[in-house]
Write a protein that holds these residues in place. Structure first.
Motif, PDB file in Angstrom:
ATOM      1  N   GLU B  31       0.826  -1.202   0.000  1.00  0.00           N
ATOM      2  CA  GLU B  31       0.000   0.000   0.000  1.00  0.00           C
ATOM      3  C   GLU B  31       0.866   1.259   0.000  1.00  0.00           C
ATOM      4  O   GLU B  31       1.992   1.249   0.464  1.00  0.00           O
ATOM      5  N   THR B  32       0.271   2.342  -0.482  1.00  0.00           N
ATOM      6  CA  THR B  32       0.835   3.660  -0.247  1.00  0.00           C
ATOM      7  C   THR B  32      -0.147   4.388   0.649  1.00  0.00           C
ATOM      8  O   THR B  32      -1.284   4.637   0.261  1.00  0.00           O
ATOM      9  N   VAL B  33       0.289   4.674   1.856  1.00  0.00           N
ATOM     10  CA  VAL B  33      -0.600   5.328   2.811  1.00  0.00           C
ATOM     11  C   VAL B  33      -0.102   6.741   3.043  1.00  0.00           C
ATOM     12  O   VAL B  33       1.090   6.963   3.272  1.00  0.00           O
ATOM     13  N   THR B 194       6.321  -0.934   0.224  1.00  0.00           N
ATOM     14  CA  THR B 194       5.194  -0.480   1.026  1.00  0.00           C
ATOM     15  C   THR B 194       5.562   0.921   1.492  1.00  0.00           C
ATOM     16  O   THR B 194       6.662   1.121   2.000  1.00  0.00           O
ATOM     17  N   VAL B 195       4.667   1.891   1.282  1.00  0.00           N
ATOM     18  CA  VAL B 195       5.059   3.287   1.482  1.00  0.00           C
ATOM     19  C   VAL B 195       4.152   3.979   2.502  1.00  0.00           C
ATOM     20  O   VAL B 195       2.924   3.864   2.437  1.00  0.00           O
ATOM     21  N   LEU B 196       4.774   4.677   3.434  1.00  0.00           N
ATOM     22  CA  LEU B 196       4.048   5.584   4.323  1.00  0.00           C
ATOM     23  C   LEU B 196       4.619   6.973   4.077  1.00  0.00           C
ATOM     24  O   LEU B 196       5.805   7.201   4.264  1.00  0.00           O
ATOM     25  N   MET B 197       3.740   7.887   3.629  1.00  0.00           N
ATOM     26  CA  MET B 197       4.224   9.206   3.220  1.00  0.00           C
ATOM     27  C   MET B 197       3.513  10.292   4.002  1.00  0.00           C
ATOM     28  O   MET B 197       2.294  10.414   3.945  1.00  0.00           O
ATOM     29  N   ALA B 198       4.266  11.082   4.753  1.00  0.00           N
ATOM     30  CA  ALA B 198       3.693  12.231   5.443  1.00  0.00           C
ATOM     31  C   ALA B 198       3.716  13.411   4.483  1.00  0.00           C
ATOM     32  O   ALA B 198       4.720  13.620   3.797  1.00  0.00           O
ATOM     33  N   GLU B 199       2.631  14.137   4.417  1.00  0.00           N
ATOM     34  CA  GLU B 199       2.592  15.217   3.435  1.00  0.00           C
ATOM     35  C   GLU B 199       1.561  16.262   3.837  1.00  0.00           C
ATOM     36  O   GLU B 199       0.505  15.954   4.367  1.00  0.00           O
TER      37      GLU B 199
END
Lengths: 327, 243
Positions: B31-33, B194-199
């Motif tokens: 997932e990209t969250v 698997t990506v966790l991106m703060a934005e």
């Protein structure tokens, strides 16, 4: 990351530079040639002056491993240097050992002192680390002054052995050859660290410690390795000192000139490369030796100060930095 | 290759200041969250907790990689990187005086990453051809967009399974933000990450995110199961966009 996703590619061509073994051989060859050249001159003063210069090469190179590569400015170089010198005095007196085993033990003492300093100052960065190392020098000097076994504040006399080992014509010549070998080894060690993974990790520490940590560089361990190696080598630089003057006392062994020179020499030469401390040490200590002979040894620190001010203004990256734009 | 991240009830504070208050979230395999929220709501703190740069006062952070679960709380950062978790820090945090190539190699400092170092380097240069042209140049002399490429490349160099990206849009021109976001999606696809991106940039983030959480004052105030849900929610408008 599985192999199916990224196809294996040929290794990138290795960078064109001298390998570790090649550099060590070159350093050994340079040392051998210099020893023969000094023997050719055969003067006691030439030996003394060369030893004086070379001990600074070792000291500056050692300081630069922590101060230049890792960016941790150590104001306590004199403490490590004197720890090495007093190891020679204490071990020599207690066990009657000669110079070479004393140098080995000095390396261990300096390494332990470096490791201890590293552990105590782990959380300190920048100016705070520098202040802590300054304290080390004061603490250690107080300790030596009150330790009568090594002479306390009166100092200690070290007599040069009557018989000279390895067929040298005088003990001065032998001492000079030993320090020359130490200098070549110090430079080779520094260069090996510089081009290794350890050096890359230290450079990351110097640039941005938090980012290095986030990238997975074990910052804590690298710092301890650097303080230990640097401490060991600075103590090794000091170990032959009692034999050089046959006399040692705390005020001069912990003197300001060692602490200042250890910092000034790499800064003037350039801290990013092994050649910087070498150039800086040869230049500054030759100048000081010349001034001692022609003017007065009182001019030594003045010379260091003036040269340092000039370089900070004109060439903040040192002599190496003048020729190299990178870093 | 399965890699998921699950955060249970994390509390964290800086001294007396509470930064995270009972945060729980899940990032499933592949997932990209997106982790959304304005400045000062705890996004970076959460990233720091995951990577072991800040120790949460309570809660668990569990990664499951190929069926093996590990609690990350209390592990040092280098051990967490070794597990296959990489962070692209906020503001890039590169080593400005080192060259592009040295920066990339530092991403592969850990022993686990060293085996495939030349392959990963070639991959980075393939993904970012500009970096290959400039590999001897000090990173500090490059533009913001190029630096962001180096930061992404450095994270990929450790052969990660989970990629944490903190504010990739900071300090970039709008067109570069869009390009960076696309590059992240491309890397994720190619490497199976698997990506966790703060934005903060809501519209850019939901372009590539499968799901998203909105952090407000250290709490998860909203969890959207699709980009559309995030875009439509009144809660998001209220808490995040302030409309």
């Amino acid at each position: 990351m599985s192999d199916a996703i990224i196809p294996a590619l040929p290794r990138p061509a290795p960078p064109r530079r001298l390998g570790h073994a090649g550099f060590w051989l070159a350093a050994a060859a340079a040392a051998a040639i210099l020893i023969l050249a000094l023997r050719g001159m055969g003067s006691e003063y030439a030996y003394f002056a060369a030893t004086f210069v070379l001990q600074y090469v070792v000291l500056a190179t050692a300081w630069n491993i922590l101060g230049g590569y890792a960016g941790y400015v150590n104001f306590g170089a004199a403490a490590f240097f004197a720890a090495g010198a007093y190891t020679t005095v204490a071990v020599g007196k207690a066990f009657g050992l000669g110079l070479l085993p004393c140098i080995g033990i000095a390396a261990m003492v300096g390494g332990a002192l470096g490791l201890g300093t590293g552990i105590l100052t782990l959380r300190l960065r920048g100016a705070y680390f520098a202040i802590a190392t300054l304290c080390l020098s004061v603490v250690l000097q107080t300790f030596i002054v009150n330790w009568s076994y090594v002479g306390g504040s009166r100092g200690a006399y070290i007599l040069r052995p009557r018989d000279v080992p390895f067929g040298f014509d005088s003990y001065g010549g032998y001492l000079c050859a030993v320090v020359l070998v130490l200098a070549a080894a110090a430079i080779a060690i520094a260069r090996s660290i510089e081009v290794s993974r350890l050096g890359l990790g230290l450079a990351a520490l110097r640039d941005d410690e938090a980012a290095a940590e986030a990238a997975g560089v074990p910052t804590l361990r690298l710092k301890l390795i650097a303080t230990s190696i640097s401490g060991a080598m600075m103590a090794v630089a000091g170990a032959p000192l009692p034999y050089l003057g046959s006399y040692i006392e705390p005020t001069s062994a912990f003197g300001l000139s060692y602490a200042v020179n250890a910092i000034a020499m790499p800064l003037i030469g350039g801290t990013a490369s092994w050649a910087g401390p070498l150039i800086g040490a040869v230049l500054l200590s030759s100048l000081q030796q010349a001034a001692t002979v022609t003017i007065s040894s009182a001019a030594n620190l003045l010379i260091v100060g003036v040269v340092l001010v000039v370089f900070v203004c004109v060439a903040p990256r040192g002599i190496i930095g003048l020729f190299r734009r990178r870093r | 290759m399965a890699a998921s991240l699950s955060i249970h009830d994390i509390d964290a504070s800086y001294g007396a200041v509470r930064a995270l208050d009972g945060v729980s979230l899940e990032v499933n395999t592949g997932e990209t969250v997106a982790l959304l929220g304005t400045n000062g709501n705890g996004k970076t703190t959460l990233m720091r907790c995951i990577l072991g740069l800040l120790r949460p006062s309570s809660g668990r952070i569990v990664v499951t990689i190929d069926g093996v679960s590990t609690d990350l709380v209390g592990l040092p950062a280098e051990a967490i990187v070794d597990l296959g978790i990489a962070l692209v820090p906020e503001g890039r945090r590169l080593f400005p005086r080192l060259s592009v190539e040295e920066n990339l190699l530092l991403g592969a400092y850990r022993s686990a990453a060293r085996a495939s170092i030349s392959r990963n380097l070639e991959f980075c240069y393939g993904a970012f051809p500009r970096l290959k042209e400039r590999r001897k140049q000090p990173v500090g002399s490059m533009s913001g967009g190029e630096q962001q490429m180096v930061a992404l490349g450095r994270a990929v160099m450790c052969a990660p399974k989970i990629l944490l990206i903190d504010e990739p849009s900071v300090g970039l021109a709008p067109i570069l933000v869009a390009r960076t976001i696309e590059k992240i999606a491309e890397l994720k696809e190619k490497l199976g990450l698997t990506v966790l991106m703060a934005e903060q940039n809501f519209h850019q983030a939901i372009r590539i995110a499968d799901r998203g959480y909105v952090l407000v004052h250290g709490r998860v105030e909203f969890c959207g199961d699709s980009p559309a849900a995030l875009g439509d929610s009144d809660l998001v408008r209220k808490f995040y966009l302030g409309l």
